[in-house]
Design a protein around this motif. Structure first.
Motif, mmCIF file in Angstrom:
data_model
loop_
_atom_site.group_PDB
_atom_site.id
_atom_site.type_symbol
_atom_site.label_atom_id
_atom_site.label_comp_id
_atom_site.label_asym_id
_atom_site.label_seq_id
_atom_site.Cartn_x
_atom_site.Cartn_y
_atom_site.Cartn_z
ATOM 1 N N PRO A 70 86.529 56.669 52.013
ATOM 2 C CA PRO A 70 86.965 57.306 50.747
ATOM 3 C C PRO A 70 88.387 57.849 50.781
ATOM 4 C CG PRO A 70 84.716 57.958 51.272
ATOM 5 C CD PRO A 70 85.237 57.203 52.474
ATOM 6 N N ASP A 71 88.937 58.095 51.979
ATOM 7 C CA ASP A 71 90.308 58.603 52.097
ATOM 8 C C ASP A 71 91.310 57.475 52.340
ATOM 9 O OD1 ASP A 71 89.398 61.197 51.761
ATOM 10 O OD2 ASP A 71 89.046 61.455 53.926
ATOM 11 N N ASP A 72 90.881 56.214 52.127
ATOM 12 C CA ASP A 72 91.728 55.039 52.317
ATOM 13 C C ASP A 72 92.142 54.816 53.764
ATOM 14 O OD1 ASP A 72 91.643 54.208 49.667
ATOM 15 O OD2 ASP A 72 93.384 55.429 49.100
ATOM 16 N N HIS A 73 91.395 55.381 54.711
ATOM 17 C CA HIS A 73 91.643 55.082 56.116
ATOM 18 C C HIS A 73 90.945 53.768 56.469
ATOM 19 C CE1 HIS A 73 92.089 59.704 56.704
ATOM 20 N NE2 HIS A 73 93.253 59.129 56.386
ATOM 21 N N VAL A 74 91.668 52.892 57.126
ATOM 22 C CA VAL A 74 91.108 51.584 57.481
ATOM 23 C C VAL A 74 90.114 51.741 58.629
ATOM 24 C CG1 VAL A 74 91.618 49.255 58.296
ATOM 25 C CG2 VAL A 74 93.200 50.392 56.724
ATOM 26 N N LEU A 75 88.863 51.364 58.378
ATOM 27 C CA LEU A 75 87.823 51.449 59.393
ATOM 28 C C LEU A 75 87.718 50.171 60.220
ATOM 29 C CD1 LEU A 75 85.035 53.152 57.230
ATOM 30 C CD2 LEU A 75 86.717 54.234 58.738
ATOM 31 N N GLY A 76 88.226 49.081 59.683
ATOM 32 C CA GLY A 76 88.199 47.809 60.403
ATOM 33 C C GLY A 76 88.966 46.766 59.631
ATOM 34 N N LYS A 77 89.654 45.887 60.359
ATOM 35 C CA LYS A 77 90.449 44.855 59.703
ATOM 36 C C LYS A 77 90.406 43.584 60.529
ATOM 37 C CE LYS A 77 94.995 43.964 57.636
ATOM 38 N NZ LYS A 77 96.333 44.530 57.338
ATOM 39 N N GLN A 78 90.251 42.449 59.852
ATOM 40 C CA GLN A 78 90.242 41.142 60.498
ATOM 41 C C GLN A 78 91.201 40.236 59.729
ATOM 42 O OE1 GLN A 78 86.095 40.057 60.446
ATOM 43 N NE2 GLN A 78 85.553 41.516 62.049
ATOM 44 N N VAL A 79 92.107 39.573 60.448
ATOM 45 C CA VAL A 79 93.181 38.799 59.829
ATOM 46 C C VAL A 79 92.988 37.305 60.092
ATOM 47 C CG1 VAL A 79 95.686 38.427 59.744
ATOM 48 C CG2 VAL A 79 94.767 40.742 60.096
ATOM 49 N N ARG A 80 93.086 36.518 59.003
ATOM 50 C CA ARG A 80 93.029 35.054 59.067
ATOM 51 C C ARG A 80 91.824 34.552 59.861
ATOM 52 N NH1 ARG A 80 97.503 32.267 57.318
ATOM 53 N NH2 ARG A 80 99.315 33.523 56.749
ATOM 54 N N GLN A 81 90.647 35.020 59.483
ATOM 55 C CA GLN A 81 89.415 34.594 60.111
ATOM 56 C C GLN A 81 88.608 33.723 59.153
ATOM 57 O OE1 GLN A 81 88.596 35.381 63.384
ATOM 58 N NE2 GLN A 81 90.660 36.250 63.425
ATOM 59 N N SER A 82 87.878 32.756 59.705
ATOM 60 C CA SER A 82 87.017 31.916 58.872
ATOM 61 C C SER A 82 85.622 32.500 58.740
ATOM 62 C CB SER A 82 86.926 30.507 59.475
ATOM 63 O OG SER A 82 86.376 30.563 60.775
ATOM 64 N N THR A 83 85.216 33.298 59.696
ATOM 65 C CA THR A 83 83.927 33.984 59.647
ATOM 66 C C THR A 83 84.042 35.276 60.436
ATOM 67 O OG1 THR A 83 81.555 33.790 60.117
ATOM 68 C CG2 THR A 83 83.067 32.786 61.687
ATOM 69 N N GLY A 84 83.246 36.254 60.068
ATOM 70 C CA GLY A 84 83.333 37.528 60.766
ATOM 71 C C GLY A 84 82.246 38.491 60.349
ATOM 72 N N SER A 85 82.172 39.591 61.078
ATOM 73 C CA SER A 85 81.182 40.628 60.801
ATOM 74 C C SER A 85 81.780 41.972 61.168
ATOM 75 C CB SER A 85 79.908 40.372 61.612
ATOM 76 O OG SER A 85 78.959 41.403 61.387
ATOM 77 N N LEU A 86 81.485 42.978 60.361
ATOM 78 C CA LEU A 86 82.016 44.323 60.612
ATOM 79 C C LEU A 86 80.938 45.343 60.270
ATOM 80 C CD1 LEU A 86 84.477 46.026 61.430
ATOM 81 C CD2 LEU A 86 85.162 46.047 59.030
ATOM 82 N N SER A 87 80.643 46.228 61.216
ATOM 83 C CA SER A 87 79.622 47.263 61.028
ATOM 84 C C SER A 87 80.259 48.641 61.146
ATOM 85 C CB SER A 87 78.501 47.125 62.064
ATOM 86 O OG SER A 87 77.855 45.871 61.957
ATOM 87 N N ILE A 88 79.845 49.550 60.298
ATOM 88 C CA ILE A 88 80.366 50.918 60.333
ATOM 89 C C ILE A 88 79.225 51.917 60.156
ATOM 90 C CG2 ILE A 88 82.591 50.227 59.379
ATOM 91 C CD1 ILE A 88 81.628 51.681 56.747
ATOM 92 N N THR A 89 79.482 53.140 60.576
ATOM 93 C CA THR A 89 78.613 54.278 60.284
ATOM 94 C C THR A 89 79.452 55.286 59.518
ATOM 95 O OG1 THR A 89 77.292 53.948 62.288
ATOM 96 C CG2 THR A 89 77.192 56.113 61.243
ATOM 97 N N ALA A 90 79.054 55.581 58.290
ATOM 98 C CA ALA A 90 79.854 56.458 57.431
ATOM 99 C C ALA A 90 79.977 57.852 58.044
ATOM 100 C CB ALA A 90 79.219 56.544 56.047
ATOM 101 N N GLN A 91 81.198 58.359 58.082
ATOM 102 C CA GLN A 91 81.455 59.693 58.610
ATOM 103 C C GLN A 91 81.543 60.751 57.518
ATOM 104 O OE1 GLN A 91 81.357 60.207 61.905
ATOM 105 N NE2 GLN A 91 80.898 58.007 62.019
ATOM 106 N N LYS A 92 81.519 60.293 56.259
ATOM 107 C CA LYS A 92 81.561 61.232 55.136
ATOM 108 C C LYS A 92 80.984 60.571 53.895
ATOM 109 C CE LYS A 92 85.941 61.719 55.544
ATOM 110 N NZ LYS A 92 87.332 62.195 55.327
#
Length: 202
Positions: A70-92
């Protein structure tokens, strides 16, 4: 503080598996060249969310992906990928944003398939019976299998489109070769025939 009966916990977890599809959302989008597409998920603290994606068509089958809090902080970023997965646990608490960007491409649109699934945090989740833990593990396994199936479907569609495009090009190239061959044969026959013509002198 009253303890929830064991049987009640079992049936609650069983109901969780039954209603898992309600916690999963699948999307298929087309991202125009030079643009990005963003989506939002409202999460509470300690909620878990996993995003999996696959580029199904367009260019080199690559995309930029990132996820912000919610504060526009990047939690994860992947560049030029054809497939991917990203998991997070919300801190707020708040709205979390996930974006797919095709801004690196000037002419090619991209087709992206992605899934969003999560686990809602409930007080007391840290203390669970063994059978509940196994059921939750099974639920996560089912979600993984579902993601893999959708990945295979997208890949099969991509390979089929490539094969059909190749077959079409081979067909038209063969037709062009046949036309050129018959044209050359016709010209050669006409040219050789001119050597045997008797020219009449008046």
């Amino acid at each position: 503080m009253h303890k929830i009966p064991y049987t009640h916990r079992f049936f609650a977890c069983f109901a969780l598996i039954i209603f898992i599809p309600a916690l999963v959302s699948a999307h298929l989008i087309e991202i125009v060249s030079g643009h990005k597409e963003c989506f939002f998920e409202d999460l509470h603290k300690q909620d878990k969310m996993t995003v999996t994606y696959q580029v199904g068509g367009g260019g080199h089958l690559d995309i930029d992906f990132w996820l912000t809090d919610p504060d526009d902080h990047v939690l994860g970023k992947q560049v030029r990928q054809s497939t991917g997965s990203l998991s997070i646990t919300a801190q707020k608490d708040g709205r979390h944003e996930l974006c797919f960007s095709n801004q690196m491409s000037a002419i090619t649109d991209k087709i992206v398939s992605f899934n969003v699934h999560g686990v809602i945090y409930v007080q007391g989740d840290d203390i669970v019976a063994p059978v509940e833990r196994e059921i939750r593990s099974l639920a996560n396994g089912l979600l993984t299998v579902k993601d893999e199936q959708e990945y295979i479907v997208v890949r099969e569609r991509t390979h089929r489109n490539t094969a059909e495009s190749t077959n079409s090009r081979v067909k038209w190239w063969s037709i062009l070769q046949a036309v050129v061959l018959f044209s050359v044969v016709g010209w050669q026959i006409y040219y050789l025939k001119s050597f045997f013509e008797v020219k009449r002198v008046i």
